[in-house]
Design an enzyme around this catalytic site. Structure first.
Site, PDB file in Angstrom:
ATOM      1  N   MET A   1      -1.303  -1.957  -1.356  1.00 59.46           N
ATOM      2  CA  MET A   1      -0.391  -1.776  -0.216  1.00 59.46           C
ATOM      3  C   MET A   1      -1.242  -1.321   0.971  1.00 59.46           C
ATOM      4  O   MET A   1      -1.914  -0.292   0.898  1.00 59.46           O
ATOM      5  CB  MET A   1       0.659  -0.709  -0.555  1.00 59.46           C
ATOM      6  CG  MET A   1       1.590  -0.362   0.612  1.00 59.46           C
ATOM      7  SD  MET A   1       2.730  -1.706   1.039  1.00 59.46           S
ATOM      8  CE  MET A   1       2.589  -1.718   2.841  1.00 59.46           C
TER       9      MET A   1
ATOM     10  N   TYR B   1      16.773  -6.766   7.765  1.00 61.74           N
ATOM     11  CA  TYR B   1      16.533  -7.412   9.065  1.00 61.74           C
ATOM     12  C   TYR B   1      15.086  -7.892   9.111  1.00 61.74           C
ATOM     13  O   TYR B   1      14.214  -7.306   8.447  1.00 61.74           O
ATOM     14  CB  TYR B   1      16.893  -6.490  10.239  1.00 61.74           C
ATOM     15  CG  TYR B   1      16.153  -5.178  10.322  1.00 61.74           C
ATOM     16  CD1 TYR B   1      16.663  -4.022   9.713  1.00 61.74           C
ATOM     17  CD2 TYR B   1      14.948  -5.065  11.032  1.00 61.74           C
ATOM     18  CE1 TYR B   1      15.989  -2.804   9.801  1.00 61.74           C
ATOM     19  CE2 TYR B   1      14.276  -3.848  11.130  1.00 61.74           C
ATOM     20  CZ  TYR B   1      14.792  -2.722  10.517  1.00 61.74           C
ATOM     21  OH  TYR B   1      14.125  -1.524  10.606  1.00 61.74           O
TER      22      TYR B   1
ATOM     23  N   ILE C   1       7.737  -4.059   5.144  1.00 64.22           N
ATOM     24  CA  ILE C   1       7.838  -4.394   3.712  1.00 64.22           C
ATOM     25  C   ILE C   1       7.602  -3.157   2.846  1.00 64.22           C
ATOM     26  O   ILE C   1       8.151  -3.037   1.748  1.00 64.22           O
ATOM     27  CB  ILE C   1       6.885  -5.556   3.330  1.00 64.22           C
ATOM     28  CG1 ILE C   1       7.226  -6.078   1.932  1.00 64.22           C
ATOM     29  CG2 ILE C   1       5.423  -5.147   3.443  1.00 64.22           C
ATOM     30  CD1 ILE C   1       6.537  -7.381   1.558  1.00 64.22           C
ATOM     31  N   ASP C   2       6.832  -2.181   3.354  1.00 66.03           N
ATOM     32  CA  ASP C   2       6.640  -0.934   2.604  1.00 66.03           C
ATOM     33  C   ASP C   2       7.972  -0.219   2.405  1.00 66.03           C
ATOM     34  O   ASP C   2       8.242   0.360   1.352  1.00 66.03           O
ATOM     35  CB  ASP C   2       5.600  -0.020   3.275  1.00 66.03           C
ATOM     36  CG  ASP C   2       5.947   0.347   4.715  1.00 66.03           C
ATOM     37  OD1 ASP C   2       6.755  -0.358   5.363  1.00 66.03           O
ATOM     38  OD2 ASP C   2       5.399   1.362   5.202  1.00 66.03           O
TER      39      ASP C   2
HETATM   40  C1  LIG Z   1       7.500   2.007  10.161  1.00 64.24           C
HETATM   41  C2  LIG Z   1       6.125   1.577   9.646  1.00 64.24           C
HETATM   42  C3  LIG Z   1       5.138   1.600  10.803  1.00 64.24           C
HETATM   43  C4  LIG Z   1       5.686   2.621   8.585  1.00 64.24           C
HETATM   44  O1  LIG Z   1       4.356   2.345   8.204  1.00 64.24           O
HETATM   45  P1  LIG Z   1       3.428   3.440   7.494  1.00 64.24           P
HETATM   46  O2  LIG Z   1       3.573   4.711   8.236  1.00 64.24           O
HETATM   47  O3  LIG Z   1       3.959   3.609   6.081  1.00 64.24           O
HETATM   48  O4  LIG Z   1       2.042   2.886   7.486  1.00 64.24           O
HETATM   49  C5  LIG Z   1       6.195   0.185   8.952  1.00 64.24           C
HETATM   50  O5  LIG Z   1       7.163   0.204   7.948  1.00 64.24           O
HETATM   51  C6  LIG Z   1       6.530  -0.902   9.949  1.00 64.24           C
HETATM   52  O6  LIG Z   1       5.669  -1.401  10.636  1.00 64.24           O
HETATM   53  N1  LIG Z   1       7.841  -1.263  10.023  1.00 64.24           N
HETATM   54  C7  LIG Z   1       8.324  -2.297  10.909  1.00 64.24           C
HETATM   55  C8  LIG Z   1       9.511  -1.865  11.692  1.00 64.24           C
HETATM   56  C9  LIG Z   1      10.726  -1.506  10.871  1.00 64.24           C
HETATM   57  O7  LIG Z   1      10.622  -1.139   9.690  1.00 64.24           O
HETATM   58  O8  LIG Z   1      11.850  -1.597  11.424  1.00 64.24           O
HETATM   59  K   LIG Z   2       3.899   4.502   3.656  1.00 71.49           K
END
Ligand SMILES: CC(C)(COP(=O)(O)O)[C@@H](O)C(=O)NCCC(=O)O
Ligand SMILES: [K+]
Ligand SMILES: Nc1ncnc2c1ncn2[C@@H]1O[C@H](COP(=O)(O)OP(=O)(O)O)[C@@H](O)[C@H]1O
Length: 284
Positions: free
Chosen positions: A6, A117, A122-123
């Site tokens: 990941m 959406y 994806i995490d």
């Molecule tokens: C919100 C995040 C930046 C979190 O990433 P992380 O802090 O886990 O590296 C990532 O899930 C992301 O780029 N999301 C896209 C926008 C959204 O989830 O609406």
């Molecule tokens: K994370």
């Protein structure tokens, strides 16, 4: 066997699976492009593990000691570059792995959560799935990573939605970087005093107390909407945050922080890996 990777905004998160079983998980810094090139040519898992296990700079000895040894013994027979299942929220980092011969890149549409959406991270989707698999739906996941995210799904595995804010480290870094007088400050192991009398502790207090209050507010709102809902916290700052929430308030007349919330809060590092495993399983 396979490796899950990941790619987060601060670092790489790895897990070693045999079949459906997660054997071991660890984090590394991002790898330089030339190292990834070399991994693509590595013939055995052993070669690969030598590269991706972080080494102690001073001694050159692997930090993970015994685990690394047993993994290597276990895998020295595996030939060809081992399969990597990759999910990423950092497109520039994903690009570096595209040349790896045995990589499969998971996409958001493959994650079996409804109502997603298109720009959802994806995490977040994977962590939601992994958490729901384990504790059941409805579930609220709080990911205390680079960004801090809240992501909820209802009893039908349908995305309710969530929120995104700067994580603990990012809040501190932004204050130091965007002001003329504020220093770079580390996160304390213990909950600081609320009313600080120096700059360092004032920053720590401001960031920590407001973040903890915000988390408490989101959890309470979640339980109003989903009284049977589970809550789980993950991400690199999960342990620190939960410790802050467990401590008695360091203020005059300080009572214990939020016992009822902390008691029912689950804490788990590997939600995303569980979600990756479930997503793969769904495709078999
Ligand atoms: C919100 C995040 C930046 C979190 O990433 P992380 O802090 O886990 O590296 C990532 O899930 C992301 O780029 N999301 C896209 C926008 C959204 O989830 O609406
Ligand atoms: K994370
Ligand atoms: N060795 C480390 N490297 C980077 N961040 C770390 C480390 N150990 C703990 N952290 C904490 O983890 C947070 C990042 O969380 P993490 O879940 O690893 O991020 P991401 O998934 O966004 O890459 C940072 O705010 C930092 O405080």
């Amino acid at each position: 066997m396979w490796l899950a990777l990941m790619i987060g905004n601060s670092r790489l998160h790895w897990a070693y699976f045999t079949g459906d079983t997660l054997i071991y998980a660890w984090d590394t810094d991002y790898l330089p492009a030339d190292v990834i090139q070399r991994l693509s040519q590595s013939q055995t898992l052993k070669d690969l593990l030598l590269e991706i296990f972080p080494n102690d700079e001073a001694t050159g000895k692997a930090r993970h000691g015994n685990i690394e040894d047993s993994l290597k013994t276990l895998c020295s027979s595996v030939s060809s570059p081992p399969p990597i299942i990759l999910a990423s929220v950092v497109p520039s980092q994903t690009a570096l792995w595209q040349s790896y011969p045995n990589v499969r890149i998971l996409t958001l549409d493959q994650v079996p959560i409804k109502g997603i959406y298109p720009t959802l991270g994806i995490d977040r989707a994977l962590a939601l799935l992994g958490a729901g698999q384990n504790w059941g739906f409805p579930i609220l996941v709080i990911d205390a990573g680079t960004a801090l995210t809240f992501t909820g799904a209802d009893a039908n595995q349908h995305l309710v939605g969530g929120a995104i804010l700067p994580g603990l480290g990012l809040q501190l870094a932004t204050l130091a970087g965007k002001t003329g007088q504020l220093p770079t400050v580390e996160l304390p192991q213990q909950l600081p005093h609320r009313y600080a009398l120096n700059t360092k502790e004032a920053i720590q207090s401001g960031v920590i107390y407001t973040l903890v209050a915000g988390i408490k507010d989101f959890i309470e709102a979640w339980w109003r909407d989903f009284p049977q809902g589970n809550v789980v916290m993950t991400g690199g700052d999960r342990t620190l945050l939960v410790n802050y929430m467990r401590s008695p308030m360091k203020a005059p007349k300080g009572a214990s922080q939020f016992p009822e919330i902390v008691d029912s809060l689950n804490v788990e590092a590997n939600l995303i890996f569980w979600g990756m495993q479930k997503t793969l399983k769904n495709y078999e």
